[in-house]
Design an enzyme around this catalytic site. Structure first.
Site, PDB file in Angstrom:
ATOM      1  N   ASP A  95       0.787  -1.170  -0.071  1.00 57.60           N
ATOM      2  CA  ASP A  95       0.242   0.019   0.006  1.00 57.60           C
ATOM      3  C   ASP A  95       0.947   1.541  -0.108  1.00 57.60           C
ATOM      4  O   ASP A  95       2.066   1.103  -0.159  1.00 57.60           O
ATOM      5  CB  ASP A  95      -1.057   0.126   1.261  1.00 57.60           C
ATOM      6  CG  ASP A  95      -0.053   0.022   2.587  1.00 57.60           C
ATOM      7  OD1 ASP A  95       1.094  -0.534   2.407  1.00 57.60           O
ATOM      8  OD2 ASP A  95      -0.538  -0.063   3.503  1.00 57.60           O
ATOM      9  N   HIS A 381       1.826  -9.073  -3.568  1.00 55.87           N
ATOM     10  CA  HIS A 381       0.882  -8.152  -3.139  1.00 55.87           C
ATOM     11  C   HIS A 381       1.262  -6.632  -3.082  1.00 55.87           C
ATOM     12  O   HIS A 381       1.692  -6.156  -2.213  1.00 55.87           O
ATOM     13  CB  HIS A 381       0.182  -8.585  -1.986  1.00 55.87           C
ATOM     14  CG  HIS A 381      -1.067  -7.795  -1.478  1.00 55.87           C
ATOM     15  ND1 HIS A 381      -2.228  -8.359  -2.161  1.00 55.87           N
ATOM     16  CD2 HIS A 381      -1.179  -6.819  -0.629  1.00 55.87           C
ATOM     17  CE1 HIS A 381      -2.989  -7.384  -1.576  1.00 55.87           C
ATOM     18  NE2 HIS A 381      -2.677  -6.360  -0.713  1.00 55.87           N
ATOM     19  N   ASP A 425       1.487 -18.701  -4.413  1.00 55.88           N
ATOM     20  CA  ASP A 425       1.735 -17.479  -4.868  1.00 55.88           C
ATOM     21  C   ASP A 425       0.769 -16.777  -5.816  1.00 55.88           C
ATOM     22  O   ASP A 425       0.492 -16.746  -6.860  1.00 55.88           O
ATOM     23  CB  ASP A 425       2.839 -17.978  -6.105  1.00 55.88           C
ATOM     24  CG  ASP A 425       3.592 -16.838  -6.861  1.00 55.88           C
ATOM     25  OD1 ASP A 425       3.432 -15.531  -6.290  1.00 55.88           O
ATOM     26  OD2 ASP A 425       4.527 -16.889  -7.768  1.00 55.88           O
ATOM     27  N   GLU A 434       2.318 -11.103   0.885  1.00 53.84           N
ATOM     28  CA  GLU A 434       2.383  -9.529   1.351  1.00 53.84           C
ATOM     29  C   GLU A 434       3.803  -9.480   1.425  1.00 53.84           C
ATOM     30  O   GLU A 434       4.702  -9.925   1.684  1.00 53.84           O
ATOM     31  CB  GLU A 434       1.873  -9.321   2.894  1.00 53.84           C
ATOM     32  CG  GLU A 434       1.918  -7.928   3.328  1.00 53.84           C
ATOM     33  CD  GLU A 434       1.148  -6.802   2.744  1.00 53.84           C
ATOM     34  OE1 GLU A 434       1.472  -6.547   1.917  1.00 53.84           O
ATOM     35  OE2 GLU A 434       0.184  -6.461   3.529  1.00 53.84           O
TER      36      GLU A 434
END
Length: 728
Positions: A95, A381, A425, A434
């Site tokens: 993020d 991610h 994965d 993450e």
């Protein structure tokens, strides 16, 4: 990043033996190590040099603010969130919010990695890259701290960006234009203030910026005055909930004691630690890290080993929590390697086995470091790298966008979500895939520690999607530039060679090439970014040995950071073989300065055979872009100089040169050049060692080069002589 649980819950044997023997006698400690060497042929899980090099690039991917384009080494990252009240810092994970607690932990732990295993970074040429990252964090921590006239903290920025809003967005940070909420406090976030203080204190120890120490002291005082934790929270979600602040305060006190040797900090280091350590060193629990600092300060490692010894044992994968299990494992490796270096305990083989697991020796046969191996995780991610511009575009895809993604090189993914090694994965699986700043902090430390112990592997000459490989070698131009390499990048004014009456050095007489040559970085040859000048233009007698070269440059702006290299070619032909020295960097704060090449005796001998060639100057990166090379001064040992006269003459325009071809023939007949690459470096010490124990076969010419005492064989005597040549 989804809402996270609390961290507290959630070679060759013969060669190695000889190396140990030689190390104990001082024979392998070359005083002038080169940067770029393959020390031994390492298996993929043993390439700790490459692992350390790559692990730093995750932080380039997560830079935030107005200086991303100039600081990040990745071409696909640009400036972002430039309207933030306080620009800068690092995005937390996949993020783009900036959370103070994990960022403070990450920066302080990266600083610890360099403090403890400095030689790993220095010997591989990675110190500059590490310093850029920790300075980037330090700049943000200081900017996030407001001081009054007495030097006391009046307010602290502990979070940037609404966590809930940020997680509702999927796309690149450059395209995220919403005004970001700033979270300030004037009487809370004692845990975060302490982590900032720790990061600034260790950065001061490592690199000497007195402003870092000033702010570290102020933040620590603020933390111990208020003693209240602030939870990272917004939109009904909780991020990085801290359970206490005394552990971070002990951690900060330890670094402040090491920075100042003031007894009050040592007292706090001792008193603020919990009686028992309950978790791995991490963003919510710094007790183990503080216990290691207690070991530094007092020599007592019993507390640290009391916990490490219960975890760093056995051959199974150390699995403590499904959330970022690889992150927890890597952090434990790091602290175990630190304790192994300073106490009677030895966890090095355990750490090596755990790292083997992370790098692919596991049930899923997956390497959990992106880009490290062919079988690595492919779908981290991470919004910026994914190539998807929205949740709608990504849809139900479990992979990165095949047409627009970027390799998130060096990122450690979460890893197995179960002790049996279960792993997916899948880009949407934020447990297994993450990535985060705190994940890589332990990985960097573990990689540095393993390289310090085993010295295996080699750095990569190129990094996918990068401007540089981390040690200054150019790979690609910045993504926001367009280059059209001309055949002649810049035309100097008429020049002349003179011999100054005062060379300004005790190393010998100097020969000056006056240039006034304008250079535009973006118009340098794209394939090598180099400029060359004929050695013959300096009027140096072949009887003299070159000892130093000064490149004097100026600009209308502050020059800033230069990264590049020096070298020497065999001829002026575009495809000529040339010898490159180690990569170098220098920061020039003003509008003019000098970039210096100090030449060791072995390299000087090579240059003497190349007086028909060129002096090479590589400009892998320079902040000011347009500058002038005013003059070049070459210093020698002065032999025969008094009988030499030089006359003014025009100098030929420097030609753009290309990177040497793999088929170019090196200079073969150089004593000590065991590898046959035309230059003698510390790598030749290792090659000779391997040849002596029968683990490396030398060609006839290389065997002749290695036979320094000319007795017809390669022996320990030759190794000692080669070692001594580095000390001469």
């Amino acid at each position: 990043m989804k809402s996270k649980k609390m961290f507290a819950r959630k070679a060759i044997a013969a060669v190695a033996a000889l190396a140990l023997t030689l190390s104990s006698t001082g024979l392998m400690n070359a005083s002038k190590p080169e940067i770029t060497q393959e020390v031994v042929n390492a298996a993929s899980t043993d390439n700790y040099a490459k692992l350390l090099q790559q692990s730093l690039f995750f932080y380039d991917a997560n830079m935030c603010g107005k200086d991303v384009e100039s600081k990040s080494l990745l071409t696909w990252r640009g400036n972002c969130h430039t309207s933030d009240e306080v620009p800068g810092g690092l995005h937390d994970a996949g993020d783009h919010a900036v959370f103070g607690l994990p960022l403070g932990y990450s920066a302080s732990t990266l600083g610890w990695a360099y403090y403890e295993f400095k030689n790993s970074f220095d010997s591989l040429g990675l110190t500059g890259h590490l310093k850029t990252i920790t300075n980037y964090c330090a700049d943000f921590f200081r900017a996030s701290t407001k001081l009054d006239g007495s030097g006391n903290v009046t307010s602290l920025l502990y979070q940037k960006g609404d966590g809930a809003v940020d997680h509702a967005y999927w796309g690149s940070p450059e395209a995220q234009k919403d005004t970001r909420k700033m979270y300030w406090t004037s009487n809370g976030s004692a845990d975060i203030a302490a982590e900032y203080a720790a990061a600034l204190a260790v950065n001061y120890i490592n690199f000497g910026n007195t402003e870092d120490l000033k702010y570290a002291k102020a933040l620590y005082k603020y933390s111990t005055t208020h003693n209240t934790c602030t939870t990272h929270a917004d939109g009904g979600q909780t991020f990085y909930k801290s359970s206490k602040c005394t552990d971070e305060q002990a951690w900060a006190a330890g670094w402040l004691y090491l920075a100042t040797k003031e007894g009050s900090y040592l007292n706090d280091l001792k008193s603020k630690q919990n009686p028992y350590i309950g978790w791995v060193h991490g963003w919510n629990d710094a007790d183990l890290g503080a216990a290691c600092l207690l070991g530094y300060a007092t020599g007592d490692w019993s507390k640290a080993n009391g916990y490490i010894g219960t975890k760093a044992t056995g051959s199974n994968y150390m699995f403590l929590d499904k959330w970022g299990s690889a992150r927890i494992n890597a952090s434990m490796q790091f602290t175990a390697l630190v304790a192994s270096k300073h106490s009677n305990a030895d966890y090095t083989s355990w750490a090596k086995g755990q790292m083997n697991y992370l790098l692919g020796e596991n049930p899923s046969r997956t390497c959990y470091v992106v880009g490290y191996a062919d079988n690595c995780a492919k779908n981290p991610h991470h919004r910026a790298a994914s190539g998807w511009n929205s949740y709608d575009q990504m849809g139900s895809n479990k992979t990165v966008n095949p047409n627009g993604s970027h390799l998130l090189v060096g990122a450690l993914v979460g890893g197995p979500e179960e002790a049996n090694g279960t792993y997916h994965d899948d880009i949407s699986d934020y447990i297994c895939n993450e990535v985060a700043c705190d994940y890589n902090a332990g990985l960097v430390g573990a990689a540095a520690g393993l390289y310090d112990k085993y010295k295996t592997g080699s750095i990569e000459s190129s990094i996918p999607g990068a401007k540089s490989n981390g040690v200054g070698n150019p790979i690609a131009p910045p993504s926001n530039t367009t280059t059209t390499p001309p055949s002649n990048p810049s035309t100097p004014a008429p020049t002349q060679t003179t011999k100054p009456s005062d060379p300004g050095t005790s190393s010998g007489d100097g020969y000056v090439l006056k240039l006034g040559q304008a250079v535009d970085y973006d118009k340098l040859p794209e394939d090598d970014k180099m400029i060359g000048w004929k050695w013959s233009e300096f009027g140096i007698p072949t009887s003299e040995k070159i000892t130093k070269v000064d490149i004097n440059i100026s600009s209308s702006k502050s020059i800033g950071k230069w990264q590049g290299a020096f070298g020497s070619s065999t001829s002026v032909a575009a495809d000529s073989y040339w010898t490159q020295t180690k990569d170098m960097s220098k920061t020039i704060s003003g509008n003019s300065g000098t970039i210096t090449w100090e030449i060791d005796s072995a390299t000087s001998k090579i240059i003497q055979t190349q007086y028909g060639g060129e002096l090479k100057f590589g400009i892998w990166w320079i902040d000011c872009k347009q500058f002038t090379i005013d003059s070049i001064t070459v210093y020698t040992d002065g032999k025969g100089s008094s009988s030499v006269t030089t006359t003014a003459k025009p100098v030929t325009t420097p030609k753009a040169t290309t990177t040497p071809k793999a088929t170019s023939a090196p200079i073969a007949n150089v004593k000590g050049d065991v590898d046959g690459n035309g230059v003698v470096t510390s790598t030749d010490l290792v090659s000779m060692m391997q040849a002596i124990v029968g683990k490396k076969t030398l060609s006839s010419q290389n065997k002749t080069n290695a036979d320094l005492n000319n007795d017809g064989k390669v022996s320990i005597i030759d190794l000692i002589m080669l070692k001594n040549s580095f000390l001469s």
